[in-house]
Design a protein around this motif. Structure first.
Motif, mmCIF file in Angstrom:
data_model
loop_
_atom_site.group_PDB
_atom_site.id
_atom_site.type_symbol
_atom_site.label_atom_id
_atom_site.label_comp_id
_atom_site.label_asym_id
_atom_site.label_seq_id
_atom_site.Cartn_x
_atom_site.Cartn_y
_atom_site.Cartn_z
ATOM 1 N N ASP A 235 0.861 -1.181 0.000
ATOM 2 C CA ASP A 235 0.000 0.000 0.000
ATOM 3 C C ASP A 235 0.900 1.233 0.000
ATOM 4 O OD1 ASP A 235 -1.767 2.050 0.466
ATOM 5 O OD2 ASP A 235 -2.459 1.318 2.413
ATOM 6 N N THR A 236 0.844 1.989 -1.081
ATOM 7 C CA THR A 236 1.740 3.145 -1.218
ATOM 8 C C THR A 236 1.333 4.304 -0.317
ATOM 9 O OG1 THR A 236 0.420 4.157 -2.992
ATOM 10 C CG2 THR A 236 2.121 2.535 -3.635
ATOM 11 N N ARG A 237 0.121 4.257 0.221
ATOM 12 C CA ARG A 237 -0.487 5.335 1.006
ATOM 13 C C ARG A 237 -0.766 6.585 0.172
ATOM 14 N NH1 ARG A 237 -0.222 3.878 6.496
ATOM 15 N NH2 ARG A 237 1.445 2.447 7.058
ATOM 16 N N VAL A 238 -0.693 6.451 -1.151
ATOM 17 C CA VAL A 238 -1.141 7.522 -2.042
ATOM 18 C C VAL A 238 -2.638 7.337 -2.238
ATOM 19 C CG1 VAL A 238 -0.964 8.560 -4.327
ATOM 20 C CG2 VAL A 238 1.088 7.631 -3.203
ATOM 21 N N GLN A 239 -3.427 8.272 -1.737
ATOM 22 C CA GLN A 239 -4.880 8.132 -1.768
ATOM 23 C C GLN A 239 -5.407 8.303 -3.183
ATOM 24 O OE1 GLN A 239 -6.954 7.607 1.286
ATOM 25 N NE2 GLN A 239 -4.895 6.859 1.705
ATOM 26 N N HIS A 240 -6.441 7.555 -3.499
ATOM 27 C CA HIS A 240 -7.101 7.708 -4.785
ATOM 28 C C HIS A 240 -8.602 7.738 -4.556
ATOM 29 C CE1 HIS A 240 -8.216 3.266 -5.865
ATOM 30 N NE2 HIS A 240 -8.462 3.530 -4.610
ATOM 31 N N ALA A 241 -9.328 8.170 -5.570
ATOM 32 C CA ALA A 241 -10.793 8.201 -5.485
ATOM 33 C C ALA A 241 -11.364 7.904 -6.857
ATOM 34 C CB ALA A 241 -11.279 9.579 -5.018
ATOM 35 N N HIS A 242 -12.270 6.927 -6.934
ATOM 36 C CA HIS A 242 -12.855 6.543 -8.222
ATOM 37 C C HIS A 242 -13.749 7.623 -8.813
ATOM 38 C CE1 HIS A 242 -12.393 1.905 -7.683
ATOM 39 N NE2 HIS A 242 -11.291 2.502 -8.055
ATOM 40 N N SER A 243 -14.242 8.518 -7.991
ATOM 41 C CA SER A 243 -15.150 9.530 -8.508
ATOM 42 C C SER A 243 -14.415 10.727 -9.097
ATOM 43 C CB SER A 243 -16.098 10.003 -7.398
ATOM 44 O OG SER A 243 -15.383 10.454 -6.271
ATOM 45 N N THR A 244 -13.091 10.668 -9.148
ATOM 46 C CA THR A 244 -12.320 11.771 -9.710
ATOM 47 C C THR A 244 -12.200 11.625 -11.220
ATOM 48 O OG1 THR A 244 -10.263 10.586 -9.243
ATOM 49 C CG2 THR A 244 -11.017 12.168 -7.603
ATOM 50 N N GLU A 335 5.116 6.053 -7.054
ATOM 51 C CA GLU A 335 5.181 5.153 -5.897
ATOM 52 C C GLU A 335 4.826 3.723 -6.285
ATOM 53 O OE1 GLU A 335 4.362 9.266 -4.176
ATOM 54 O OE2 GLU A 335 3.805 8.129 -5.968
ATOM 55 N N LEU A 336 3.806 3.554 -7.120
ATOM 56 C CA LEU A 336 3.439 2.210 -7.570
ATOM 57 C C LEU A 336 4.541 1.592 -8.412
ATOM 58 C CD1 LEU A 336 -0.317 2.825 -8.481
ATOM 59 C CD2 LEU A 336 0.525 1.258 -6.715
ATOM 60 N N ASP A 337 5.113 2.377 -9.309
ATOM 61 C CA ASP A 337 6.205 1.865 -10.144
ATOM 62 C C ASP A 337 7.408 1.475 -9.296
ATOM 63 O OD1 ASP A 337 4.639 2.329 -12.385
ATOM 64 O OD2 ASP A 337 5.538 4.300 -12.786
ATOM 65 N N THR A 338 7.687 2.259 -8.276
ATOM 66 C CA THR A 338 8.805 1.947 -7.380
ATOM 67 C C THR A 338 8.538 0.664 -6.611
ATOM 68 O OG1 THR A 338 9.414 4.275 -7.155
ATOM 69 C CG2 THR A 338 10.135 2.785 -5.403
ATOM 70 N N ALA A 339 7.322 0.502 -6.123
ATOM 71 C CA ALA A 339 6.976 -0.728 -5.390
ATOM 72 C C ALA A 339 7.165 -1.950 -6.270
ATOM 73 C CB ALA A 339 5.536 -0.652 -4.887
ATOM 74 N N VAL A 340 6.660 -1.896 -7.497
ATOM 75 C CA VAL A 340 6.761 -3.039 -8.408
ATOM 76 C C VAL A 340 8.218 -3.307 -8.771
ATOM 77 C CG1 VAL A 340 6.222 -3.806 -10.760
ATOM 78 C CG2 VAL A 340 4.424 -2.817 -9.315
ATOM 79 N N ALA A 341 8.946 -2.273 -9.162
ATOM 80 C CA ALA A 341 10.329 -2.463 -9.605
ATOM 81 C C ALA A 341 11.217 -2.976 -8.475
ATOM 82 C CB ALA A 341 10.876 -1.153 -10.161
ATOM 83 N N SER A 342 11.057 -2.432 -7.278
ATOM 84 C CA SER A 342 11.918 -2.848 -6.170
ATOM 85 C C SER A 342 11.579 -4.263 -5.712
ATOM 86 C CB SER A 342 11.829 -1.858 -5.005
ATOM 87 O OG SER A 342 10.493 -1.712 -4.553
ATOM 88 N N VAL A 378 11.536 -2.910 -0.594
ATOM 89 C CA VAL A 378 10.537 -1.915 -1.001
ATOM 90 C C VAL A 378 10.600 -0.698 -0.081
ATOM 91 C CG1 VAL A 378 8.058 -1.482 -1.243
ATOM 92 C CG2 VAL A 378 9.034 -3.654 -2.036
ATOM 93 N N ARG A 379 10.696 -0.936 1.229
ATOM 94 C CA ARG A 379 10.793 0.191 2.160
ATOM 95 C C ARG A 379 12.044 1.031 1.865
ATOM 96 N NH1 ARG A 379 9.515 -3.937 5.964
ATOM 97 N NH2 ARG A 379 7.318 -3.838 6.614
ATOM 98 N N SER A 385 13.650 7.361 -2.365
ATOM 99 C CA SER A 385 12.939 8.266 -3.268
ATOM 100 C C SER A 385 12.226 9.396 -2.533
ATOM 101 C CB SER A 385 11.909 7.479 -4.093
ATOM 102 O OG SER A 385 12.549 6.499 -4.903
ATOM 103 N N GLY A 386 12.270 9.379 -1.209
ATOM 104 C CA GLY A 386 11.601 10.408 -0.435
ATOM 105 C C GLY A 386 10.105 10.229 -0.331
ATOM 106 N N PHE A 387 9.627 9.004 -0.562
ATOM 107 C CA PHE A 387 8.199 8.718 -0.467
ATOM 108 C C PHE A 387 7.808 8.389 0.978
ATOM 109 C CE2 PHE A 387 8.641 6.808 -4.989
ATOM 110 C CZ PHE A 387 8.548 8.069 -5.565
ATOM 111 N N THR A 388 6.517 8.541 1.272
ATOM 112 C CA THR A 388 5.986 8.094 2.554
ATOM 113 C C THR A 388 6.185 6.596 2.694
ATOM 114 O OG1 THR A 388 4.320 9.845 2.541
ATOM 115 C CG2 THR A 388 3.880 7.934 3.956
ATOM 116 N N GLU A 389 6.513 6.127 3.907
ATOM 117 C CA GLU A 389 6.745 4.694 4.101
ATOM 118 C C GLU A 389 5.492 3.909 3.737
ATOM 119 O OE1 GLU A 389 8.098 1.455 7.543
ATOM 120 O OE2 GLU A 389 8.077 3.599 7.975
ATOM 121 N N PRO A 390 5.615 2.866 2.927
ATOM 122 C CA PRO A 390 4.442 2.085 2.535
ATOM 123 C C PRO A 390 3.963 1.188 3.657
ATOM 124 C CG PRO A 390 6.423 1.049 1.674
ATOM 125 C CD PRO A 390 6.864 2.346 2.323
ATOM 126 N N HIS A 391 2.702 0.761 3.563
ATOM 127 C CA HIS A 391 2.134 -0.214 4.478
ATOM 128 C C HIS A 391 2.187 -1.570 3.788
ATOM 129 C CE1 HIS A 391 -1.695 -1.881 6.612
ATOM 130 N NE2 HIS A 391 -0.597 -2.272 7.234
#
Length: 405
Positions: A235-244, A335-342, A378-379, A385-391
């Motif tokens: 979980d990258t902790r990058v929030q998303h919303a389907h209604s956007t 963040e998603l690309d980093t999670a997958v690649a790492s 991944v962490r 990359s300076g991203f928020t720590e993933p869950h």
């Protein structure tokens, strides 16, 4: 000898306590529904294609009490807010035009929208004239905004409870359709039906191979644990919303591509048709179409590989799916690309983002004894990359919606 009484989960206890605090009475019952991970098949559902999700152990619980009036009140551990309306007011509140703001706070639009959609579905049969008032208290451990369908879990728990207490007699697939209508028309999110079907129909150690045109669903054994593997959610902790807007834009591009190809939906376009499609549409529309068409094929290939060769055989398909979402559908984020690649660099067999995109989570198929190493990698990549720590946590295919107590 008496059997031990199962301990309540934290979400069950929280929902029960909240309902009791609101009403002064114990709930009539507890119902729960899970979030889901989509193993493969992203954005294919609203194109009448194929998906392969599974329910996860993380669940939303609805504690529900009966009232002696014709009102419905919803509360949640997410907020101090409570929303109460008359059951006869739901028709005025809903439907909301797709993409517009709900008439109530969005968190409340999910359970209230389910109540509205359930009334709509049953009113024509004459069973919609005696709905009792309801108090609903919601608690959940499904991560919100992670692309694990916390919204469908709310819908599934609420629909299951109301189906029982209002004695509407709908089956699980019908309740999934109730949830989709609530999300589309009450919340205003133009999603397909995959999330609701996964939350309602999930079974342990199985994914749900769903034909989103016919709604035919078949269970496919995943066999991850038997293969010595684990599914790691990142979980990258990058929030998303389907209604956007990004989600609506992708859906519009798919509809445009189908119209150009002269077919009802992109389900009717094959990989062999892509060369012709490339000559008929602009580059962006074509790439959106190419993702859907190739993703449908990847779902079919994944089902075949699981059945014939097991979980170890699907890694390349997961990787190809992520590349398609990143490059053709353009719904990934750094963040998603980093999670997958790492994860792949640390030895994962396969990895891809999961869910609607623009944030949320990715999954990795990992050797059981390498989960900690992959998670550490991944962490470290996120920190660099300076991203928020993933869950990070593992999941197993689990049961769908049901009554807990």
């Amino acid at each position: 000898m008496s059997l031990p009484v199962p301990q309540e989960t934290a979400s069950q206890e929280a929902a029960r306590s909240l309902l009791t605090a609101l009403t002064g009475h114990a709930p009539a019952g507890l119902w729960s529904a899970p979030g889901r991970v989509n193993l493969i098949g992203e954005h294919t559902d609203y194109n009448e294609g194929f998906v392969l999700p599974f329910a996860i152990p993380h669940r939303t619980v609805a504690a529900v009490g009966l009232r002696d009036d014709a009102r419905i009140r919803v509360a949640s551990t997410f907020t101090d807010e409570q929303i109460e309306v008359g059951l006869d007011e739901l028709d005025r509140l809903f439907p909301t035009a797709t993409g517009s703001e709900p008439a109530v706070p969005e968190w409340a639009a999910y359970p209230l929208g389910v109540a509205w959609a359930l009334q709509q579905a049953t009113r024509s049969t004459g069973s919609g004239n005696g709905f009792s008032g309801i108090d609903i208290a919601i608690a959940s451990d499904v991560p919100v905004g992670a692309g694990l369908s916390s919204s469908a879990a709310i819908e599934g728990a609420t629909a299951s409870a109301l189906n029982d207490l209002w004695n509407t007699g709908l089956d699980r697939a019908a309740l999934a359709r109730i949830g989709r209508r609530a999300e589309n028309e009450a919340v205003g999110a133009p999603t397909g039906i995959m999330d609701q079907m996964a939350s309602m129909l999930g079974e342990p150690d199985a994914a749900i191979f769903l034909d989103c045109r016919s709604l035919e669903a078949n269970l496919v054994p995943v066999g991850v644990a038997q293969a010595g593997l684990a599914i790691l959610v990142m979980d990258t902790r990058v929030q998303h919303a389907h209604s956007t807007g990004g989600y609506r834009d992708r859906r519009a591009a798919c509809e445009r591509g189908a119209a150009i190809m002269g077919v009802p939906s992109l389900r009717d376009v094959s990989v062999a048709d892509l060369d012709r499609a490339a000559t008929l549409m602009d580059d962006v529309t074509f790439r959106r179409v190419r993702h859907i068409v190739t993703e449908n094929q990847r779902v079919l290939d994944t089902v075949r590989m699981l059945r014939e060769h097991g979980a170890r055989a699907i890694g390349d398909l997961l990787v190809a799916s992520h590349a398609s979402m990143r490059d053709d559908f353009e719904i990934s984020v750094p963040e998603l690309d980093t999670a997958v690649a790492s994860a792949l660099a640390a030895g994962a067999i396969g990895a891809r983002m999961t869910g609607g995109g623009f944030g949320g989570a990715a999954i990795a198929l990992v050797e059981q004894d390498a989960v900690a190493d992959v998670a550490d990698a991944v962490r470290a990549a996120f920190a660099a990359s300076g991203f928020t720590e993933p869950h990070l946590f593992t999941v197993t295919p689990s049961a769908g919606a049901h009554r807990d107590a």
